[in-house]
Design an enzyme around this catalytic site. Structure first.
Site, PDB file in Angstrom:
ATOM      1  N   HIS A 176      44.852  35.806  42.054  1.00 47.62           N
ATOM      2  CA  HIS A 176      43.754  35.879  41.084  1.00 47.62           C
ATOM      3  C   HIS A 176      44.251  35.932  39.642  1.00 47.62           C
ATOM      4  O   HIS A 176      43.484  35.684  38.719  1.00 47.62           O
ATOM      5  CB  HIS A 176      42.825  37.061  41.403  1.00 47.62           C
ATOM      6  CG  HIS A 176      43.348  38.410  41.020  1.00 47.62           C
ATOM      7  ND1 HIS A 176      43.905  39.281  41.928  1.00 47.62           N
ATOM      8  CD2 HIS A 176      43.388  39.056  39.823  1.00 47.62           C
ATOM      9  CE1 HIS A 176      44.249  40.401  41.312  1.00 47.62           C
ATOM     10  NE2 HIS A 176      43.957  40.292  40.041  1.00 47.62           N
ATOM     11  N   ASP A 184      45.957  37.087  48.545  1.00 49.32           N
ATOM     12  CA  ASP A 184      45.998  37.196  47.082  1.00 49.32           C
ATOM     13  C   ASP A 184      47.435  37.174  46.563  1.00 49.32           C
ATOM     14  O   ASP A 184      47.808  37.942  45.678  1.00 49.32           O
ATOM     15  CB  ASP A 184      45.287  38.476  46.624  1.00 49.32           C
ATOM     16  CG  ASP A 184      44.928  38.428  45.134  1.00 49.32           C
ATOM     17  OD1 ASP A 184      44.962  37.335  44.540  1.00 49.32           O
ATOM     18  OD2 ASP A 184      44.621  39.497  44.569  1.00 49.32           O
ATOM     19  N   SER A 192      47.699  43.676  37.473  1.00 50.71           N
ATOM     20  CA  SER A 192      47.636  42.865  38.686  1.00 50.71           C
ATOM     21  C   SER A 192      48.874  41.991  38.828  1.00 50.71           C
ATOM     22  O   SER A 192      49.296  41.333  37.889  1.00 50.71           O
ATOM     23  CB  SER A 192      46.391  41.976  38.667  1.00 50.71           C
ATOM     24  OG  SER A 192      45.224  42.738  38.812  1.00 50.71           O
TER      25      SER A 192
END
Length: 365
Positions: free
Chosen positions: A101, A131, A209
């Site tokens: 992402h 992911d 992230s």
């Protein structure tokens, strides 16, 4: 009439009088800086914080995704930052691991190392179900310091962990916490479940992230991927994909450019079918592909006869004796294997149980 000399002397006298009245009658002694008290040695926990950051920060990178914009009049093309995130150096070949992402929706990527040198990167491969994405940069070997890889299978709730990332675009930020819980389950972007997830209270914010979650030895134990927060900022509940999963997926992305999922060649029925027919937990087969592993193994789908009555087919209830509750369970177990591997299926049909060996094929997804 006063001379010029007399006027000048009078003015100087007035200034002296004014200056005297501005000085406090009882001025204090002249002030000096306080002497510095020696700090002494760091506490063991502080020293470990310092050691972990010094050891791992050169392996952590800042990722910027870029959009291309063309000026309407001059036709000049420029690259405009689109988003930022974190990643880490996987190997000396320049592979960079991050979250999918983080790079989703962009075709251009720039990786900035800890010494602030930047390199254009290309996408090697991604696996949306977990992911995970892998980029690659071309950089001098002495700048590529791979992160030390640990294990997530032996983690304990309560042990110390560290996160290094770029929250809100602030480079090389260290936060500390503990493993708050294990075996959490979160959804990926395509709604597939990611299982075995690590929960931590180490502060994780937007921009973290794709960054590493570390144990107290500075080893990678997870990839920070999500936070639970009504406000959008850290609320003490962060989630990391376990490193054992990362270490399984990344080599396959590097090798194949994508994650090739082993396949049986079946179509599964919806949960409503299980409820309507009171079937056991598992995967009810409603179609079998021609020239598929399932066809070769004789697996039977549910069907209807000429009168419209349902003819029972096979329900897969376990793979290599590991029970499965639904399609997501089955896919997760198959992803641990490679195309060409042989697995043993436990099958239910009309109340009877049997086992069948099946050689896995390759998914076309």
């Amino acid at each position: 009439m006063q001379t010029t000399r007399q006027l000048l002397l009078a003015a100087l006298a007035a200034l002296a009088t004014l200056a005297t009245t501005c000085v406090p009658a009882h001025a204090g002694p002249e002030a000096h800086p306080r002497p510095v008290t020696p700090r002494g040695a760091f506490e063991p926990s502080e020293q470990n914080n310092i050691n972990v950051f010094r050891k791992v920060s050169p392996s952590v990178v800042h990722i910027t995704t870029l959009d291309v914009q063309r000026d309407l009049f001059s036709r000049n093309v420029q690259e405009v930052p689109h988003g930022t995130g974190t990643g880490f150096i996987w190997d000396e070949q320049g592979h960079i691991v991050t979250n999918f992402h983080v790079i989703q929706g962009s075709d251009l990527f720039r990786v900035t190392l800890s010494d602030q040198t930047s390199f254009d990167a290309r996408l090697v491969g991604a696996f949306v179900d977990r992911d995970i994405a892998v980029l690659r940069i071309t950089a001098p070997r002495d700048k590529l310091l791979p992160i030390a890889v640990g294990s997530s299978r032996d983690l304990q709730v309560g042990q110390n962990v560290y996160a290094i990332g770029n929250p809100f675009g602030l480079d090389q930020t260290l936060t500390r916490g503990i493993v708050s819980a294990l075996n959490r389950e979160i959804d990926s972007l395509n709604r597939r479940s990611i299982r075995g997830v690590i929960q931590t209270d180490a502060a994780i914010n937007p921009g973290n992230s794709g960054g590493p979650l570390l144990d107290s030895a500075g080893r990678l134990i997870g990839v920070n991927t999500q936070i639970y927060s009504p406000s959008g900022a850290s609320a003490g509940i962060g989630f990391a994909i376990p490193v054992d999963e990362v270490n399984r997926v990344v080599p396959r992305l590097i090798r194949d450019g994508r994650f090739i999922r082993p396949a049986l060649g079946i179509t599964s029925g919806p949960p409503q079918l299980h409820q309507a027919l009171r079937l056991p937990k598992g995967v009810a087969i409603v179609a079998v592909g021609q020239r598929s592993p399932a066809k070769a193994a004789g697996l039977q789908p549910f069907s209807r006869d000429r009168n419209g009555r349902i003819v029972n087919g096979d329900v897969i209830t376990a793979i290599n004796d590991e029970a499965i509750a639904d399609l997501d369970d089955m896919l997760s177990l198959l992803e641990r294997r490679q195309p060409g591997d042989t697995v043993r299926l436990t099958l239910w049909r009309e109340g009877k149980i049997r086992q069948q060996a099946v050689k896995l094929g390759e998914s076309d997804q």
